[in-house]
Design a protein around this motif. Structure first.
Motif, PDB file in Angstrom:
ATOM      1  N   LEU A   1      37.539  48.287  38.057  1.00 54.74           N
ATOM      2  CA  LEU A   1      37.226  46.978  38.646  1.00 54.74           C
ATOM      3  C   LEU A   1      36.047  47.067  39.606  1.00 54.74           C
ATOM      4  O   LEU A   1      35.227  46.147  39.689  1.00 54.74           O
ATOM      5  CB  LEU A   1      38.460  46.437  39.380  1.00 54.74           C
ATOM      6  N   THR A   2      35.948  48.173  40.336  1.00 57.96           N
ATOM      7  CA  THR A   2      34.826  48.345  41.271  1.00 57.96           C
ATOM      8  C   THR A   2      33.503  48.330  40.508  1.00 57.96           C
ATOM      9  O   THR A   2      32.516  47.741  40.962  1.00 57.96           O
ATOM     10  CB  THR A   2      34.970  49.677  42.035  1.00 57.96           C
ATOM     11  N   LYS A   3      33.489  48.969  39.340  1.00 57.83           N
ATOM     12  CA  LYS A   3      32.254  48.982  38.532  1.00 57.83           C
ATOM     13  C   LYS A   3      31.836  47.564  38.159  1.00 57.83           C
ATOM     14  O   LYS A   3      30.666  47.194  38.259  1.00 57.83           O
ATOM     15  CB  LYS A   3      32.476  49.814  37.259  1.00 57.83           C
TER      16      LYS A   3
ATOM     17  N   MET B   1      33.007  41.661  24.687  1.00 59.52           N
ATOM     18  CA  MET B   1      33.931  40.598  25.072  1.00 59.52           C
ATOM     19  C   MET B   1      35.186  40.611  24.197  1.00 59.52           C
ATOM     20  O   MET B   1      36.275  40.241  24.655  1.00 59.52           O
ATOM     21  CB  MET B   1      33.224  39.241  24.995  1.00 59.52           C
ATOM     22  N   LEU B   2      35.058  41.042  22.933  1.00 67.95           N
ATOM     23  CA  LEU B   2      36.250  41.144  22.082  1.00 67.95           C
ATOM     24  C   LEU B   2      37.192  42.243  22.599  1.00 67.95           C
ATOM     25  O   LEU B   2      38.420  42.096  22.559  1.00 67.95           O
ATOM     26  CB  LEU B   2      35.825  41.434  20.633  1.00 67.95           C
ATOM     27  N   TYR B   3      36.611  43.345  23.097  1.00 67.98           N
ATOM     28  CA  TYR B   3      37.438  44.380  23.739  1.00 67.98           C
ATOM     29  C   TYR B   3      38.202  43.779  24.925  1.00 67.98           C
ATOM     30  O   TYR B   3      39.382  44.058  25.149  1.00 67.98           O
ATOM     31  CB  TYR B   3      36.560  45.536  24.227  1.00 67.98           C
ATOM     32  N   PHE B   4      37.497  42.964  25.704  1.00 59.91           N
ATOM     33  CA  PHE B   4      38.103  42.319  26.885  1.00 59.91           C
ATOM     34  C   PHE B   4      39.290  41.440  26.474  1.00 59.91           C
ATOM     35  O   PHE B   4      40.390  41.538  27.049  1.00 59.91           O
ATOM     36  CB  PHE B   4      37.023  41.498  27.596  1.00 59.91           C
TER      37      PHE B   4
ATOM     38  N   THR C   1      31.899  39.385  36.974  1.00 54.94           N
ATOM     39  CA  THR C   1      32.787  39.070  38.104  1.00 54.94           C
ATOM     40  C   THR C   1      34.022  38.314  37.637  1.00 54.94           C
ATOM     41  O   THR C   1      35.147  38.600  38.083  1.00 54.94           O
ATOM     42  CB  THR C   1      32.018  38.249  39.158  1.00 54.94           C
ATOM     43  N   VAL C   2      33.829  37.341  36.739  1.00 52.85           N
ATOM     44  CA  VAL C   2      34.978  36.578  36.226  1.00 52.85           C
ATOM     45  C   VAL C   2      35.907  37.497  35.436  1.00 52.85           C
ATOM     46  O   VAL C   2      37.142  37.443  35.593  1.00 52.85           O
ATOM     47  CB  VAL C   2      34.490  35.398  35.356  1.00 52.85           C
ATOM     48  N   ALA C   3      35.336  38.355  34.587  1.00 48.65           N
ATOM     49  CA  ALA C   3      36.172  39.265  33.786  1.00 48.65           C
ATOM     50  C   ALA C   3      36.973  40.194  34.700  1.00 48.65           C
ATOM     51  O   ALA C   3      38.172  40.416  34.471  1.00 48.65           O
ATOM     52  CB  ALA C   3      35.298  40.081  32.832  1.00 48.65           C
ATOM     53  N   ALA C   4      36.324  40.729  35.734  1.00 47.09           N
ATOM     54  CA  ALA C   4      37.032  41.623  36.654  1.00 47.09           C
ATOM     55  C   ALA C   4      38.144  40.880  37.389  1.00 47.09           C
ATOM     56  O   ALA C   4      39.236  41.428  37.602  1.00 47.09           O
ATOM     57  CB  ALA C   4      36.042  42.227  37.652  1.00 47.09           C
TER      58      ALA C   4
ATOM     59  N   GLU D   1      42.835  51.052  30.602  1.00 46.21           N
ATOM     60  CA  GLU D   1      41.611  51.183  31.418  1.00 46.21           C
ATOM     61  C   GLU D   1      40.454  51.692  30.558  1.00 46.21           C
ATOM     62  O   GLU D   1      39.291  51.363  30.797  1.00 46.21           O
ATOM     63  CB  GLU D   1      41.855  52.131  32.588  1.00 46.21           C
ATOM     64  N   LYS D   2      40.778  52.488  29.552  1.00 44.68           N
ATOM     65  CA  LYS D   2      39.734  53.019  28.662  1.00 44.68           C
ATOM     66  C   LYS D   2      39.029  51.876  27.934  1.00 44.68           C
ATOM     67  O   LYS D   2      37.794  51.844  27.822  1.00 44.68           O
ATOM     68  CB  LYS D   2      40.364  53.996  27.665  1.00 44.68           C
ATOM     69  N   ILE D   3      39.826  50.915  27.443  1.00 39.68           N
ATOM     70  CA  ILE D   3      39.224  49.759  26.763  1.00 39.68           C
ATOM     71  C   ILE D   3      38.419  48.924  27.749  1.00 39.68           C
ATOM     72  O   ILE D   3      37.347  48.405  27.412  1.00 39.68           O
ATOM     73  CB  ILE D   3      40.325  48.914  26.088  1.00 39.68           C
ATOM     74  N   ALA D   4      38.908  48.807  28.991  1.00 35.72           N
ATOM     75  CA  ALA D   4      38.167  48.045  30.009  1.00 35.72           C
ATOM     76  C   ALA D   4      36.809  48.712  30.277  1.00 35.72           C
ATOM     77  O   ALA D   4      35.791  48.028  30.435  1.00 35.72           O
ATOM     78  CB  ALA D   4      38.981  47.951  31.296  1.00 35.72           C
ATOM     79  N   ASN D   5      36.799  50.041  30.329  1.00 37.70           N
ATOM     80  CA  ASN D   5      35.529  50.753  30.530  1.00 37.70           C
ATOM     81  C   ASN D   5      34.598  50.562  29.336  1.00 37.70           C
ATOM     82  O   ASN D   5      33.380  50.400  29.503  1.00 37.70           O
ATOM     83  CB  ASN D   5      35.794  52.239  30.762  1.00 37.70           C
TER      84      ASN D   5
END
Length: 469
Positions: free
Chosen positions: A302-304, A443-446, A353-356, A373-377
């Motif tokens: 999230l910090t990233k 965005m599909l990963y998200f 910012t919205v995604a985080a 978290e891997k998918i988020a990265n």
């Protein structure tokens, strides 16, 4: 306090709605990027560039952007006031009305109903619907804050209040029109006055939809996700008041070298330069907040998102004022540079910012952890690369267009025909589509990660319920 009292269902409803409209807007964006270099992909009359382009901007600005702002603002307001929404049933009605309005807006734009005003294309019946939506939002936000149990007014609440007030004033003033039928109206303004009002609205729509509410998210979720207190509350307040005051005067920098009076153009340029200071106040605040534990940029996904988001905001707020300068404006205005500038803000600052914020909220609502978290990265790096490729190719195209259009022979005639300048754009437009594909994959990963987190939360709740029985 129970979930019902915090009305998480409404928050979740707005977030999922915004994701849905975001997917629609992004896919249409991909199609119109192809139409730029492959005209055969225009399918008359409903799926041509002229109609799809406004569906794309409205879908992302109002469907994704405003939907996320409604849901995440409700989430923040309840927590910072330490009380549920004052009118929870009104908030549910707000959610349903929002989706009905966005659906009707998309259908009307597909049908060709258009006021031809940037970011204000909707015809008058839908304008009234937008005002009703905003009044409902304002009543719930103001009412909840007035009845708050927490005495302190945290900075995020100030940014949300500014958004509510400014958007209401901007939208109503810009959309004053005389109806000429159920689906047609004519603006009250004409000529240079129309242009001045339109860009006063258009630029401040960016300011109070893509800046102040996103800063509210940034100031709330950055400390929450990192566990670090914001570096300076005083700096955030100074930045807030300076930003809100300065933003309202800069719209005319889009009308340099037009019949608009010179003093209004100069006013817009001067305040545009002034805006660098309050904008960078938030950038500095964000960086100094994370500075004591910079290692979180490696260990906390999230910090990233938040720090790269505020970095793009910082770049955007230097690029914007620079574009206001006459010598730069005469080169890049009316070229692809300007949409490149807008897309760096929306795809970099706003989307990250919205995604985080959503990554933070959804696990909290479902009382679980993020699915992966891997998918988020992976999502982070795809949108980062896609956004950079997208913006850079449009900046190159913009400078090339400006330079070629201005090139003249010794006798004063134009050096290049319009078709010659057009053909040189094609490689960059094709790269833009490629960049859009990369961004879309991210965005599909998200979306997959969020849906799987919801599924995980539901499964845990079901297992707990079975255990209780």
């Amino acid at each position: 306090m129970s979930d019902y009292q915090y009305d998480n269902q409404t928050v979740k409803g707005f977030i999922l709605s915004s994701i849905f409209w975001g997917v629609v807007g992004i896919l249409i964006g991909l199609l119109i990027s192809v139409q730029m270099w492959a005209p055969g992909w225009n399918f008359a009359p409903f799926f041509t560039f002229g109609r799809l382009r406004v569906v794309h901007t409205n879908g992302l600005a109002f469907g994704l952007g405003i939907g996320a702002i409604f849901g995440i603002s409700y989430y923040i307001v309840m927590r910072l006031t330490r009380r549920p929404l004052l009118f929870p049933r009104l908030a549910r009605f707000h959610l349903h009305l929002f989706n009905i309005a966005i659906t009707l807006a998309a259908l009307s734009l597909f049908a060709g109903m258009n006021q031809s005003l940037e970011y204000a294309e909707l015809e008058w019946p839908l304008d009234i619907g937008v005002v009703i939506l905003w009044v409902i939002f304002a009543v719930n936000v103001f009412g909840t804050i007035i009845k708050r149990k927490e005495e302190q007014m945290y900075i995020s609440l100030w940014f949300i209040l500014a958004t509510v007030i400014a958007v209401a004033v901007l939208y109503i003033v810009n959309n004053l029109a005389v109806p000429a039928g159920p689906f047609k109206s004519y603006s009250l303004y004409a000529g240079v006055n129309s242009a001045n009002i339109e860009w006063w609205y258009g630029h401040n729509a960016v300011g109070f939809i893509f800046t102040t509410p996103i800063l509210a998210m940034f100031y709330y979720f950055l400390p929450k996700s990192t566990g670090l207190p914001i570096f300076s509350h005083r700096l955030s307040i100074i930045s807030f008041w300076s930003l809100v005051f300065g933003y309202l005067w800069v719209g005319s920098h889009h009308l340099v070298y037009t019949p608009l009076p010179d003093w209004i153009q100069t006013l817009g340029i001067a305040f545009s330069l002034f805006l660098i200071a309050p904008s960078w106040g938030s950038v500095v605040n964000g960086f100094y907040t994370v500075a004591p534990e910079w290692s979180k940029m490696r260990t906390n996904y999230l910090t990233k998102f938040f720090i790269l988001g505020i970095t793009f905001y910082g770049l955007q707020t230097v690029q914007g004022p620079t574009q206001a300068l006459r010598v730069v404006s005469q080169l890049i205005h009316y070229t692809d540079w300007v949409p490149g500038h807008v897309h760096m803000g929306t795809m970099g600052w706003v989307t990250m910012t919205v995604a985080a914020s959503i990554y933070y909220i959804i696990p909290k609502i479902y009382n679980t952890e993020i699915y992966s978290e891997k998918i988020a990265n992976t999502h982070f790096y795809f949108v980062l690369v896609g956004q950079l490729l997208f913006s850079v190719t449009m900046w190159i195209t913009g400078i090339q267009q400006g330079a070629l259009w201005k090139a003249v022979n010794p006798d004063g005639t134009l050096k290049y025909t319009f078709v010659e300048t057009l053909v040189k754009n094609y490689p960059y437009w094709q790269m833009r589509t490629f960049a859009g594909v990369i961004f879309t994959i991210g965005m599909l990963y998200f979306i997959y990660n969020i849906l799987m987190t919801i599924r995980k939360g539901n499964a845990l709740a079901a297992a707990k319920a079975e255990g209780v029985r």
